[in-house]
Design an enzyme around this catalytic site. Structure first.
Site, mmCIF file in Angstrom:
data_model
loop_
_atom_site.group_PDB
_atom_site.id
_atom_site.type_symbol
_atom_site.label_atom_id
_atom_site.label_comp_id
_atom_site.label_asym_id
_atom_site.label_seq_id
_atom_site.Cartn_x
_atom_site.Cartn_y
_atom_site.Cartn_z
ATOM 1 N N ASP A 8 -8.458 19.181 -13.236
ATOM 2 C CA ASP A 8 -8.801 17.865 -13.779
ATOM 3 C C ASP A 8 -8.439 17.912 -15.264
ATOM 4 O O ASP A 8 -9.054 18.635 -16.045
ATOM 5 C CB ASP A 8 -10.303 17.599 -13.570
ATOM 6 C CG ASP A 8 -10.739 16.222 -14.054
ATOM 7 O OD1 ASP A 8 -10.123 15.709 -15.014
ATOM 8 O OD2 ASP A 8 -11.712 15.675 -13.502
ATOM 9 N N TYR B 174 -17.404 17.499 -13.308
ATOM 10 C CA TYR B 174 -17.790 16.083 -13.457
ATOM 11 C C TYR B 174 -18.792 15.686 -12.360
ATOM 12 O O TYR B 174 -18.631 16.072 -11.192
ATOM 13 C CB TYR B 174 -16.522 15.222 -13.366
ATOM 14 C CG TYR B 174 -16.803 13.747 -13.401
ATOM 15 C CD1 TYR B 174 -17.154 13.111 -14.584
ATOM 16 C CD2 TYR B 174 -16.720 12.978 -12.249
ATOM 17 C CE1 TYR B 174 -17.420 11.759 -14.624
ATOM 18 C CE2 TYR B 174 -16.977 11.611 -12.270
ATOM 19 C CZ TYR B 174 -17.334 11.010 -13.464
ATOM 20 O OH TYR B 174 -17.601 9.678 -13.487
ATOM 21 N N LYS C 120 -9.877 6.931 -18.867
ATOM 22 C CA LYS C 120 -10.261 7.514 -20.154
ATOM 23 C C LYS C 120 -9.083 7.440 -21.143
ATOM 24 O O LYS C 120 -8.584 6.367 -21.377
ATOM 25 C CB LYS C 120 -10.751 8.938 -19.921
ATOM 26 C CG LYS C 120 -11.723 9.068 -18.713
ATOM 27 C CD LYS C 120 -13.054 8.363 -18.911
ATOM 28 C CE LYS C 120 -13.877 8.250 -17.639
ATOM 29 N NZ LYS C 120 -14.149 9.504 -16.945
ATOM 30 N N ARG D 89 0.849 -1.198 0.000
ATOM 31 C CA ARG D 89 0.000 0.000 0.000
ATOM 32 C C ARG D 89 0.880 1.241 0.000
ATOM 33 O O ARG D 89 0.589 2.234 -0.648
ATOM 34 C CB ARG D 89 -0.964 0.012 1.196
ATOM 35 C CG ARG D 89 -1.670 1.362 1.345
ATOM 36 C CD ARG D 89 -2.897 1.386 2.251
ATOM 37 N NE ARG D 89 -2.792 0.548 3.415
ATOM 38 C CZ ARG D 89 -2.007 0.788 4.476
ATOM 39 N NH1 ARG D 89 -1.252 1.867 4.528
ATOM 40 N NH2 ARG D 89 -1.981 -0.058 5.483
HETATM 41 C C1 LIG Z 1 -14.546 9.852 -15.574
HETATM 42 C C2 LIG Z 1 -14.118 11.149 -15.019
HETATM 43 C C3 LIG Z 1 -13.797 11.292 -13.662
HETATM 44 C C4 LIG Z 1 -13.936 10.158 -12.664
HETATM 45 O O1 LIG Z 1 -13.023 9.124 -12.928
HETATM 46 P P1 LIG Z 1 -13.310 7.585 -12.566
HETATM 47 O O2 LIG Z 1 -12.102 6.905 -13.086
HETATM 48 O O3 LIG Z 1 -14.578 7.201 -13.267
HETATM 49 O O4 LIG Z 1 -13.458 7.502 -11.094
HETATM 50 C C5 LIG Z 1 -13.356 12.531 -13.239
HETATM 51 N N1 LIG Z 1 -13.259 13.578 -14.072
HETATM 52 C C6 LIG Z 1 -13.574 13.479 -15.374
HETATM 53 C C7 LIG Z 1 -13.441 14.677 -16.254
HETATM 54 C C8 LIG Z 1 -14.016 12.265 -15.901
HETATM 55 O O5 LIG Z 1 -14.337 12.175 -17.189
#
Ligand SMILES: *Cc1c(COP(=O)(O)O)cnc(C)c1O
Length: 391
Positions: free
Chosen positions: A175, A103, A200, A51
């Site tokens: 983000d 988001y 993504k 961890r």
């Molecule tokens: C999908 C997404 C998240 C969250 O990520 P997860 O891997 O689904 O927890 C956060 N910000 C954006 C812009 C996203 O597209």
């Protein structure tokens, strides 16, 4: 020439983890061990418990730090785990100024969880710096940016927000999921923490859920490390390896998808049944110039509006190529319905304030031939047209 001087696409392949020093393996070994033997009772080795540190996860953390121009990276079990852990840098009594079209999962974390721990927030339209300044309070400790935003692709000035934050000793989170370090490097623009859903574009194949965070400041890095280890939402080694594998082809995937996204955006914009197209590469996008200044690309996600929900339903039931699903940033094109998917957690009234109509669709462009997608969209739009003629 050191690897620091390589261009982005070369760095994706030739970074500090290009070969395993123990064996010469050209793929990072998956180290499953949860604990590590200590050879010396007086001084323990670098690894003790997985961890706290694991060599496979660490390879991914090093690579993302290098790509973002940071000093330290952290890998989490999801994008939301990265975002939520990074929010733990804040304390009760602190206030966050946050972009209103954030988001959906981040919206839920901020409005339903952080509020219970005494962390306040104000949502603003971050494209309007006056609104951002007016939202600042004596206890403002953080600014939270997502650019381009989801699903209306609004663009926020990262440099302006970061310098405003510095004036009041607050931190700036960005983000960077939509553009990745390939097109946008927030740390170079003054931000403190870059966050990713590596689910993504970074991994890119709809086969792993993962999150990343990167910082430049050493002290902030130590604090975030302590939170990662305390909260414990670390990324598993198989998944870390999948993200490392996906990263190697990030450049070719994203370049191709971006090129197709522009072709498709132009097609949609010229189509009489499409009311509006949201894509920062289009010259009529309200922050087109800012986007060109702070990023080297507009990415592969766009949104568009049909005349009404009825037309949207007809379109969705007649398109054949894209998968109709949540998520984005994959090799296959993904068509999403924000009102019922990513933003379902947001009340309709809040959604409409943010321009997320029931007639809005989001498209993440994959690697299909764009002409095939255009043909597919054309035939689905033709069905709407025929239905309208028949009533
Ligand atoms: C999908 C997404 C998240 C969250 O990520 P997860 O891997 O689904 O927890 C956060 N910000 C954006 C812009 C996203 O597209």
């Amino acid at each position: 020439m050191s690897s620091a001087d390589y261009s982005f696409e070369t760095k994706l392949l030739h970074n500090q983890h290009k070969v395993d020093p123990a064996t010469g393996a050209v793929s990072v070994p998956i180290q499953h061990a949860s604990t590590f033997h200590q050879f010396d009772i007086e001084s323990f080795g670098k690894y003790d418990y997985a961890r706290s540190a694991n060599p496979t996860r660490e390879a991914l953390e090093d690579v993302i730090a290098e790509l973002e121009g940071g000093t330290r990276g952290f890998a989490f079990s999801s994008g939301m785990a990265a975002i939520s852990t990074a929010f733990l840098l804040l304390s009760a009594g602190d206030h966050i100024v946050i972009t209103e079209d954030v988001y959906g999962g981040t919206f839920r974390m901020v409005t339903q969880v952080l509020t219970r721990f005494g962390i306040e927030h104000t949502f603003v339209d971050m494209t309007d710096l006056t609104q951002v300044k007016n939202a600042v309070k004596p206890n403002t400790k953080a600014f939270y940016v997502e650019t381009p935003s989801n699903p209306t692709l609004k663009v926020t000035d990262i440099e302006a927000i970061s310098s405003l934050a510095k004036e009041i000793n607050a931190i700036t989170y960005v983000d960077n999921t939509f553009l990745t370090p390939q097109y946008q490097r927030p740390l170079e623009l003054g931000a403190d923490i870059v966050l990713h859903s590596a689910t993504k574009f970074l991994s890119g194949h709809s086969d792993v859920v993962a999150g990343l965070a990167v910082v430049k400041d050493e002290e902030l890095g130590n604090r975030l490390y302590s939170l990662q280890n305390s909260f414990g939402a670390v990324l598993g080694v198989q998944d870390a390896w999948l993200v490392l594998r996906g990263l190697k082809t990030l450049h070719v995937r994203l370049e191709q998808s971006q090129k197709s996204a522009l072709t498709i955006a132009e097609f949609l914009e010229s189509h009489p049944l499409i009311e509006k197209v949201y894509y920062p590469a289009l010259t009529n996008h309200p922050q087109h110039e800012l986007q060109q200044k702070q990023a080297s690309g507009a990415g592969a996600v766009l949104s568009f509006e049909l005349s009404d929900e009825e037309a949207l339903r007809t379109f969705v039931s007649n398109v054949k190529i894209p998968v109709f699903a949540v998520s984005l940033g994959a090799v296959e094109s993904i068509l999403s319905y924000p009102a019922k998917m990513s933003h379902a957690a947001m009340p309709q009234e809040e959604r409409e304030k943010r321009g997320i109509k029931n007639s809005l669709l989001r498209l993440s462009v994959g690697l299909e031939n764009p002409e095939d997608l255009i043909k597919d969209f054309s035939q689905a739009l033709q069905v709407i047209y025929e239905k309208q003629l028949n009533v």
